[in-house]
Design a protein around this motif. Structure first.
Motif, PDB file in Angstrom:
ATOM      1  N   HIS A  70       0.879  -1.172   0.000  1.00  0.00           N
ATOM      2  CA  HIS A  70       0.000   0.000   0.000  1.00  0.00           C
ATOM      3  C   HIS A  70       0.914   1.218   0.000  1.00  0.00           C
ATOM      4  CE1 HIS A  70      -2.574   3.211   1.503  1.00  0.00           C
ATOM      5  NE2 HIS A  70      -3.632   2.462   1.240  1.00  0.00           N
ATOM      6  N   THR A  71       1.086   1.815  -1.160  1.00  0.00           N
ATOM      7  CA  THR A  71       2.027   2.921  -1.286  1.00  0.00           C
ATOM      8  C   THR A  71       1.365   4.247  -0.905  1.00  0.00           C
ATOM      9  OG1 THR A  71       1.464   3.366  -3.594  1.00  0.00           O
ATOM     10  CG2 THR A  71       3.162   1.680  -3.172  1.00  0.00           C
ATOM     11  N   VAL A  72       2.156   5.287  -0.893  1.00  0.00           N
ATOM     12  CA  VAL A  72       1.635   6.624  -0.582  1.00  0.00           C
ATOM     13  C   VAL A  72       0.526   7.016  -1.564  1.00  0.00           C
ATOM     14  CG1 VAL A  72       2.225   9.079  -0.512  1.00  0.00           C
ATOM     15  CG2 VAL A  72       3.776   7.396   0.506  1.00  0.00           C
ATOM     16  N   ASN A  73       0.664   6.596  -2.821  1.00  0.00           N
ATOM     17  CA  ASN A  73      -0.302   6.982  -3.853  1.00  0.00           C
ATOM     18  C   ASN A  73      -1.489   6.027  -3.979  1.00  0.00           C
ATOM     19  OD1 ASN A  73       1.198   9.255  -4.626  1.00  0.00           O
ATOM     20  ND2 ASN A  73       2.466   8.037  -6.017  1.00  0.00           N
ATOM     21  N   THR A  74      -1.528   4.976  -3.170  1.00  0.00           N
ATOM     22  CA  THR A  74      -2.575   3.967  -3.335  1.00  0.00           C
ATOM     23  C   THR A  74      -3.972   4.519  -3.090  1.00  0.00           C
ATOM     24  OG1 THR A  74      -1.112   2.113  -2.760  1.00  0.00           O
ATOM     25  CG2 THR A  74      -3.478   1.771  -2.474  1.00  0.00           C
ATOM     26  N   GLY A  75      -4.117   5.325  -2.054  1.00  0.00           N
ATOM     27  CA  GLY A  75      -5.443   5.801  -1.687  1.00  0.00           C
ATOM     28  C   GLY A  75      -6.043   4.932  -0.599  1.00  0.00           C
ATOM     29  N   SER A  76      -7.217   5.328  -0.107  1.00  0.00           N
ATOM     30  CA  SER A  76      -7.788   4.639   1.048  1.00  0.00           C
ATOM     31  C   SER A  76      -9.085   3.896   0.765  1.00  0.00           C
ATOM     32  CB  SER A  76      -8.046   5.658   2.177  1.00  0.00           C
ATOM     33  OG  SER A  76      -8.933   6.671   1.727  1.00  0.00           O
ATOM     34  N   SER A  77      -9.545   3.900  -0.487  1.00  0.00           N
ATOM     35  CA  SER A  77     -10.771   3.170  -0.793  1.00  0.00           C
ATOM     36  C   SER A  77     -10.510   1.670  -0.657  1.00  0.00           C
ATOM     37  CB  SER A  77     -11.248   3.482  -2.207  1.00  0.00           C
ATOM     38  OG  SER A  77     -10.414   2.865  -3.166  1.00  0.00           O
ATOM     39  N   PRO A  78     -11.496   0.911  -0.182  1.00  0.00           N
ATOM     40  CA  PRO A  78     -11.299  -0.538  -0.016  1.00  0.00           C
ATOM     41  C   PRO A  78     -10.823  -1.219  -1.294  1.00  0.00           C
ATOM     42  CG  PRO A  78     -13.310   0.151   1.076  1.00  0.00           C
ATOM     43  CD  PRO A  78     -12.816   1.345   0.310  1.00  0.00           C
ATOM     44  N   GLN A  79     -11.379  -0.817  -2.438  1.00  0.00           N
ATOM     45  CA  GLN A  79     -10.976  -1.437  -3.699  1.00  0.00           C
ATOM     46  C   GLN A  79      -9.516  -1.153  -4.013  1.00  0.00           C
ATOM     47  OE1 GLN A  79     -13.613  -0.921  -7.079  1.00  0.00           O
ATOM     48  NE2 GLN A  79     -11.900  -0.995  -8.513  1.00  0.00           N
ATOM     49  N   ARG A 138      -1.315  10.482  14.392  1.00  0.00           N
ATOM     50  CA  ARG A 138      -1.475  11.910  14.127  1.00  0.00           C
ATOM     51  C   ARG A 138      -0.288  12.527  13.375  1.00  0.00           C
ATOM     52  NH1 ARG A 138      -5.393   9.760  16.231  1.00  0.00           N
ATOM     53  NH2 ARG A 138      -6.950  10.837  17.518  1.00  0.00           N
ATOM     54  N   MET A 139       0.392  11.696  12.595  1.00  0.00           N
ATOM     55  CA  MET A 139       1.472  12.201  11.752  1.00  0.00           C
ATOM     56  C   MET A 139       1.071  12.224  10.287  1.00  0.00           C
ATOM     57  SD  MET A 139       4.185  13.025  13.554  1.00  0.00           S
ATOM     58  CE  MET A 139       3.047  13.721  14.768  1.00  0.00           C
ATOM     59  N   THR A 140       0.074  11.408   9.931  1.00  0.00           N
ATOM     60  CA  THR A 140      -0.396  11.310   8.556  1.00  0.00           C
ATOM     61  C   THR A 140      -1.812  10.775   8.570  1.00  0.00           C
ATOM     62  OG1 THR A 140      -0.050  10.231   6.409  1.00  0.00           O
ATOM     63  CG2 THR A 140       0.597   8.992   8.352  1.00  0.00           C
ATOM     64  N   ASN A 141      -2.549  11.038   7.503  1.00  0.00           N
ATOM     65  CA  ASN A 141      -3.887  10.477   7.352  1.00  0.00           C
ATOM     66  C   ASN A 141      -3.871   9.158   6.593  1.00  0.00           C
ATOM     67  OD1 ASN A 141      -5.721  12.350   8.645  1.00  0.00           O
ATOM     68  ND2 ASN A 141      -5.091  13.829   7.083  1.00  0.00           N
ATOM     69  N   LEU A 142      -2.696   8.681   6.251  1.00  0.00           N
ATOM     70  CA  LEU A 142      -2.574   7.486   5.414  1.00  0.00           C
ATOM     71  C   LEU A 142      -2.900   6.192   6.162  1.00  0.00           C
ATOM     72  CD1 LEU A 142       0.738   8.245   3.492  1.00  0.00           C
ATOM     73  CD2 LEU A 142      -1.595   8.360   2.585  1.00  0.00           C
ATOM     74  N   PHE A 143      -3.424   5.228   5.405  1.00  0.00           N
ATOM     75  CA  PHE A 143      -3.479   3.844   5.835  1.00  0.00           C
ATOM     76  C   PHE A 143      -2.144   3.195   5.455  1.00  0.00           C
ATOM     77  CE2 PHE A 143      -7.926   4.924   5.430  1.00  0.00           C
ATOM     78  CZ  PHE A 143      -8.538   4.229   6.456  1.00  0.00           C
TER      79      PHE A 143
END
Length: 514
Positions: A334-343, A461-466
């Motif tokens: 799961h890269t930085v550019n992957t996004g957070s949508s389940p798909q 609380r350092m990033t919003n990423l999964f």
């Protein structure tokens, strides 16, 4: 040659009293709502040790039952009539809280844990019989005078160790003013070390040479350090010390719930590269998550299921020709550019790494994502976590044309499993299946499995990423690392001989020309 999963160990530590005094939900309730209904009513929902041992998901966790035992069973699993529970299993064991308290003292190197004379006299002999392998540490366990214990507890310089409504010990702060070495954090960290150590002990108990282990990676969610380097570590090396892994060093890996699979990939890469031959990946339990969803369990008149600390350890080694191979070339990210949508998440972790290597989703026999026990998560409103993952994987297979829509439910049943792991954050993340997976692959029940770890990095609380990583496991090809080494040695010798002969001829020609 690919590295292999050599062995796995899983432990549960029954800890109802630590849940009462140090579980985050209980701590918050005592601060904000001390006279509320929850604190008045929860006691009748606390399980006994016998009930914990006879709880079917716990027996699956330590290897006495298989995940299939939960198929078709209705929630709550606590209603299942099961009386065959054992404290020791094929892949691990369940310890009681008395044993846990003694273990806290045994792994304590700085005299922070104090146990009463009476408690030690009543329980230490049984502990020594159960864990003779820890004999070198037995000298640390001794009774103490608890005359000033309550004073330390009231001033927050100590955390209580209670048993049957009675104070039997305490854990004191390691520094007067450094919050990072407070009694609260020292108790949490010692619990990580203790439960991680006995999980590692399960791995090396039979047939593993302790001196052969080169490196340890610890991947729990806690952090040890002081005011100048909060979270600096190192749990890994401290656990290696307890287990007398004299030739090992190690380090900690942190990544919330994804850390175990990150660590497995790191350990596999180290073995694949030849840096180390045998790497132990280990994780201890998380005290704050004891009773985390207790409010919802009590409201729905259920037992408080989060009454155990989880731990696991897996040994990753050079290829032995028989153990399941870890495909270090088939890794999902799961890269930085992957996004957070389940798909997007499942595509990056499952579909893409398989497709990149000529495989379909349907080519994998079992998927092990977050194996959370739905007995815990469904009443709390978090849903059935493994089932949700399997539905998304199946839907993606349909979307990619690899699976007929009519086969979707059958796919979930065949490729998935009902969750059985305690909600200890990192503990359910893919790893609980490894012991069962080794058996399933070795016996020919399956050929391939995928371990999928996901993490919520935004909690820091350092990033919003999964976050997330995955890796494919397959049956052994029958070739060994040793054979590869010999072949490599032979090939290298042939090359050296060829070069030597070529240089000799060049030298002769140059001499003639001169």
């Amino acid at each position: 040659m690919y590295p292999v999963f050599k062995k796995a160990g899983f432990t549960l530590a029954y800890a109802p009293n630590l849940m009462r005094t140090a579980g985050s939900t209980f701590v918050v309730e005592h601060l904000n709502n001390p006279d509320g209904d929850f604190l008045k009513n929860f006691e009748s929902h606390v399980r006994s040790y016998e009930e914990v041992v006879n709880y079917l998901p716990n027996q699956i966790y330590i290897g006495n039952e298989t995940p299939e035992a939960l198929e078709g069973k209705k929630l709550p699993f606590s209603d299942i009539e099961y009386k065959d529970g054992k404290v020791e299993g094929k892949h691990g064991f369940i310890i009681n809280e008395k044993e846990l308290f003694i273990l806290l003292r045994l792994v304590d190197e700085f005299d922070l844990v104090y146990l009463s004379e009476e408690f030690v006299n009543e329980n230490f002999e049984d502990f020594k019989k159960r864990f003779p392998e820890l004999e070198n540490e037995f000298h640390k366990v001794k009774g103490s005078d608890l005359a000033h214990a309550q004073e330390l507890i009231d001033s927050k310089h100590a955390e209580p160790l209670n048993m049957d409504g009675k104070l039997v010990g305490y854990v004191r702060a390691a520094h007067e003013s450094d919050q990072n070495l407070s009694a609260e954090y020292m108790l949490e960290n010692l619990a990580v070390k203790a439960t991680g150590a006995i999980s590692g002990l399960e791995v090396i108990r039979e047939g593993i040479d302790k001196d052969s282990i080169d490196y340890v990676v610890e991947c729990s969610e806690e952090a040890c350090g002081d005011v100048n380097q909060r979270g600096g570590g190192n749990f890994a090396k401290s656990i290696a010390e307890v287990l007398q892994l004299g030739n090992a060093t190690g380090s900690d890996t942190r990544g919330f719930c994804a850390a175990p699979v990150h660590s497995i990939i790191e350990a596999s890469a180290l073995v694949k590269a030849g840096v180390y031959k045998n790497v132990l990946v280990v994780a201890g339990g998380c005290i704050p998550k004891l009773g985390m969803n207790a409010r919802d369990h009590v409201k729905k008149d259920l037992p408080i299921f989060e009454d155990v600390l989880g731990g696991f350890a897996v040994l990753i080694s050079e290829n032995d020709g028989e153990s399941p191979e870890i495909r270090t070339d088939i890794v999902g990210r799961h890269t930085v550019n992957t996004g957070s949508s389940p798909q997007a998440v499942i595509t990056s972790l499952v579909a893409k790494p398989l497709a990149d290597n000529g495989l379909k989703i349907t080519d994998v026999d079992k998927f092990s994502p977050e194996m959370q026990n739905p007995d815990i998560t469904v009443p709390a409103g978090a849903g059935n976590v493994p089932e949700a993952n399997y539905k998304m994987i199946a839907a993606l297979a349909v979307k990619n044309g690899e699976l007929d829509r009519k086969e979707l439910l059958n796919f979930i049943k065949e490729k998935g499993m009902v969750g059985w792991a305690p909600t200890q954050g990192h503990i359910p993340s893919a790893a609980p299946y490894i012991g069962q997976m080794i058996d399933d692959i070795k016996t020919g029940k399956i050929e391939r499995a995928m371990l999928i770890g996901k993490g919520s990095l935004f909690l820091g609380r350092m990033t919003n990423l999964f976050d997330g990583v995955s890796i494919l496991i397959q049956k052994n090809s029958g070739e060994t690392g040793e054979a590869t080494s010999e072949t490599g040695s032979s090939d290298s010798q042939e090359i050296r001989n060829f070069l030597a002969e070529a240089l000799r001829k060049i030298s002769e020609d140059l001499t003639k020309e001169a």
